[in-house]
Design an enzyme around this catalytic site. Structure first.
Site, short mmCIF file in Angstrom:
data_model
loop_
_atom_site.label_atom_id
_atom_site.label_comp_id
_atom_site.label_asym_id
_atom_site.label_seq_id
_atom_site.Cartn_x
_atom_site.Cartn_y
_atom_site.Cartn_z
N HIS A 1 8.80 24.92 0.32
CA HIS A 1 9.40 26.26 0.65
C HIS A 1 10.25 26.87 1.68
O HIS A 1 10.07 27.50 1.41
CB HIS A 1 7.69 26.93 0.24
CG HIS A 1 7.11 26.42 2.27
ND1 HIS A 1 6.35 27.54 3.17
CD2 HIS A 1 6.72 25.30 2.59
CE1 HIS A 1 6.58 27.31 3.91
NE2 HIS A 1 6.73 25.89 3.75
N ASN B 1 10.94 24.34 14.67
CA ASN B 1 10.69 25.37 13.68
C ASN B 1 10.60 27.13 14.43
O ASN B 1 10.99 27.95 14.30
CB ASN B 1 9.35 25.80 13.22
CG ASN B 1 8.14 25.03 13.79
OD1 ASN B 1 8.13 23.69 14.94
ND2 ASN B 1 7.63 25.70 14.62
N CYS C 1 -0.99 32.25 16.60
CA CYS C 1 -2.36 32.24 17.02
C CYS C 1 -3.62 32.31 16.62
O CYS C 1 -4.37 31.56 15.57
CB CYS C 1 -2.65 34.21 16.41
SG CYS C 1 -3.94 34.75 16.66
N THR D 1 -3.05 13.32 -9.20
CA THR D 1 -1.95 13.51 -10.33
C THR D 1 -1.51 14.69 -9.87
O THR D 1 -1.17 15.37 -8.47
CB THR D 1 -3.12 14.75 -11.19
OG1 THR D 1 -3.88 13.77 -12.08
CG2 THR D 1 -1.94 14.44 -12.69
N GLN E 1 12.02 21.58 9.13
CA GLN E 1 13.40 22.88 8.69
C GLN E 1 15.34 22.85 9.23
O GLN E 1 15.80 23.68 9.01
CB GLN E 1 12.90 23.24 10.46
CG GLN E 1 11.89 24.18 11.03
CD GLN E 1 11.36 25.21 10.04
OE1 GLN E 1 12.25 25.84 9.78
NE2 GLN E 1 9.88 26.37 9.69
N SER F 1 9.87 20.14 2.89
CA SER F 1 8.50 20.59 2.71
C SER F 1 9.92 21.33 1.65
O SER F 1 10.19 22.48 2.26
CB SER F 1 7.72 20.71 3.44
OG SER F 1 7.15 22.27 2.86
N GLY G 1 4.70 19.74 4.20
CA GLY G 1 4.88 19.73 5.23
C GLY G 1 4.22 18.87 5.56
O GLY G 1 4.22 17.57 6.62
N THR G 2 3.23 19.18 5.63
CA THR G 2 1.84 18.95 6.75
C THR G 2 1.12 17.37 6.38
O THR G 2 1.03 17.31 7.09
CB THR G 2 0.78 20.01 6.70
OG1 THR G 2 1.21 21.24 7.14
CG2 THR G 2 -0.28 19.49 7.48
#
Ligand code: PLP
Length: 392
Positions: free
Chosen positions: A212, A160, A338, A250, A190, A210, A85-86
């Site tokens: 995951h 998110n 954080c 690749t 999300q 994304s 996603g980033t």
């Protein structure tokens, strides 16, 4: 903590952990594992080669592209595979603005994957209301003001931290009316487990997902690049010509196949999952709010995705709550990022008008397809006691 053969996580005492951090990442779906395993073994070839093994790998990527295009409601040629996603968000924001002095506008509650490349280019942030929903009147004013130089408007579908959904149709109409020269990018990372992303983003120019976050592996994602955006998007990396030159390198063949399998399975089960998880989330939220005073939900539930339960726990620090939940076998997170030891309150919650103290008290419990009533009951048993302990 250890992981057993089936991947279930257990704590030191051997008890099963309660995983309520699905917005951070989700367990790998069996369909995704099944799709990827052969490609990590005999099917390892580079899809760009000319020999039979490469041609087989190319077919795997082509089939996955077809599946994902169906899942996202776009043409196969509009899918660009990325490392997640980033990268998809960065490609959209920085790739459209590349080499120009043009302006990017984003909602103030975007994930850092959109926010940071926007701020890096001195972009404009559009405010949200107390529920975290874009203020459409102020958006219209900003679009008018910046129309001459605006190249991209970035708005996430679901947040998110809070799970709050944005009114995408209204945003697209405003952009087309007030700043017709700008493209619309949607971070749907999300939203995918919970919403019909294909339908919701049909009139948008760029869409990021994304794997995951919906049962696929980490490190693989995609950006939908519709025709109008294709003309204006520059790659951020140079190299081989993969992904129509927009994302050279690749391909992650196993990850791509697993992402497509996870997307297809997620969509097939989505209506049932949403209904079941929404009921669990409602029980969790209502149980927490009624258990002790000073437990406040982030926004009305009907404005949020089914799996999200972000609550302010007044007169506590969210990270202390998470620490004690962790010790009791519950995986949860705070609403804050954080950074270098100094915890800054979440920009999302501050943008919604929360005080710093309230933002620091936020705890995010996010359910997913594998969440159960037992998970919810365990939190309802433990969390009020944690509050009593921290407040006493
Ligand atoms: N956008 C949103 C809304 C997210 O929640 C995340 C991850 O948490 C990302 C982008 C980044 O995705 P990835 O972890 O695949 O880089």
């Amino acid at each position: 903590m250890s992981t057993d053969r089936l991947g279930a996580q257990s704590d030191e005492r051997g008890g099963e952990r309660v995983y309520l951090d699905h917005a951070a990442t989700t367990p790998l779906r069996p369909e995704a594992l099944e799709a990827m395993l052969p490609l990590l073994g005999g099917g390892f070839a580079n899809p760009s080669g000319l020999h039979a093994s490469s041609r087989r790998a190319r077919r795997v990527v082509d089939d996955a592209r077809e599946q994902l295009a169906a899942a996202l409601g776009c043409e196969e040629g509009e899918v660009v595979f990325t490392s997640g996603g980033t990268e998809a968000d960065n490609l959209a924001v920085a790739g459209v603005a590349y080499g120009s002095g043009a302006t990017v506008l984003a909602s103030a509650v975007e994930h850092h994957a959109v926010l940071d490349p926007t701020l890096y280019r001195n972009g404009v942030l559009a405010p949200v209301d107390g529920d975290g929903v874009l203020d459409l009147d102020r958006l219209a004013v900003l679009l008018e003001r910046h129309a001459a130089t605006l190249c991209l408007v970035a708005v996430m579908l679901a947040n998110n931290e809070t799970g709050v959904l944005q009114p995408l149709d209204e945003v697209v109409t405003l952009v087309r009316d007030h700043a017709p020269g700008a493209l619309v990018h949607v971070d749907a990372v999300q939203a995918f487990p919970w919403c019909d992303v294909a339908g919701a983003t049909a009139s948008c120019d760029l869409v990021a997902v994304s794997a995951h976050k919906f049962g696929g592996p980490k490190g693989v994602g995609a950006l939908v690049v519709r025709a109008k955006a294709r003309e204006r998007l520059s790659p951020l990396a140079r190299g081989g010509g993969q992904e129509r030159g927009l994302r050279p390198g690749t391909e992650n063949v196993a990850g791509i196949a697993a992402m497509a399998a996870a997307a297809t399975a997620t969509i097939a089960e989505r209506p049932a999952t949403v209904a079941r998880v929404a009921a669990l989330r409602d029980r969790l939220a209502e149980g927490l709010v009624s258990s002790r005073p000073g437990v406040v939900e982030a926004a009305p539930r009907e404005r949020r995705v089914a799996g999200n339960c972000l609550v302010a726990l007044e007169a506590t620090e969210g990270d202390e709550v998470c620490y004690l939940l962790d010790a009791a076998g519950i995986d949860a997170s705070t609403g804050s990022a954080c950074a270098s030891g100094a915890r800054e309150p979440s920009h999302v919650l501050l943008a919604m008008g929360w005080s710093r103290a309230r933002a620091h008290s936020a705890v995010r419990l996010t359910l997913g397809a594998t969440s159960s009533a037992t998970d919810v009951e365990r939190v309802l048993e433990v969390l009020p006691e944690v509050l009593d302990r921290l407040r006493s």
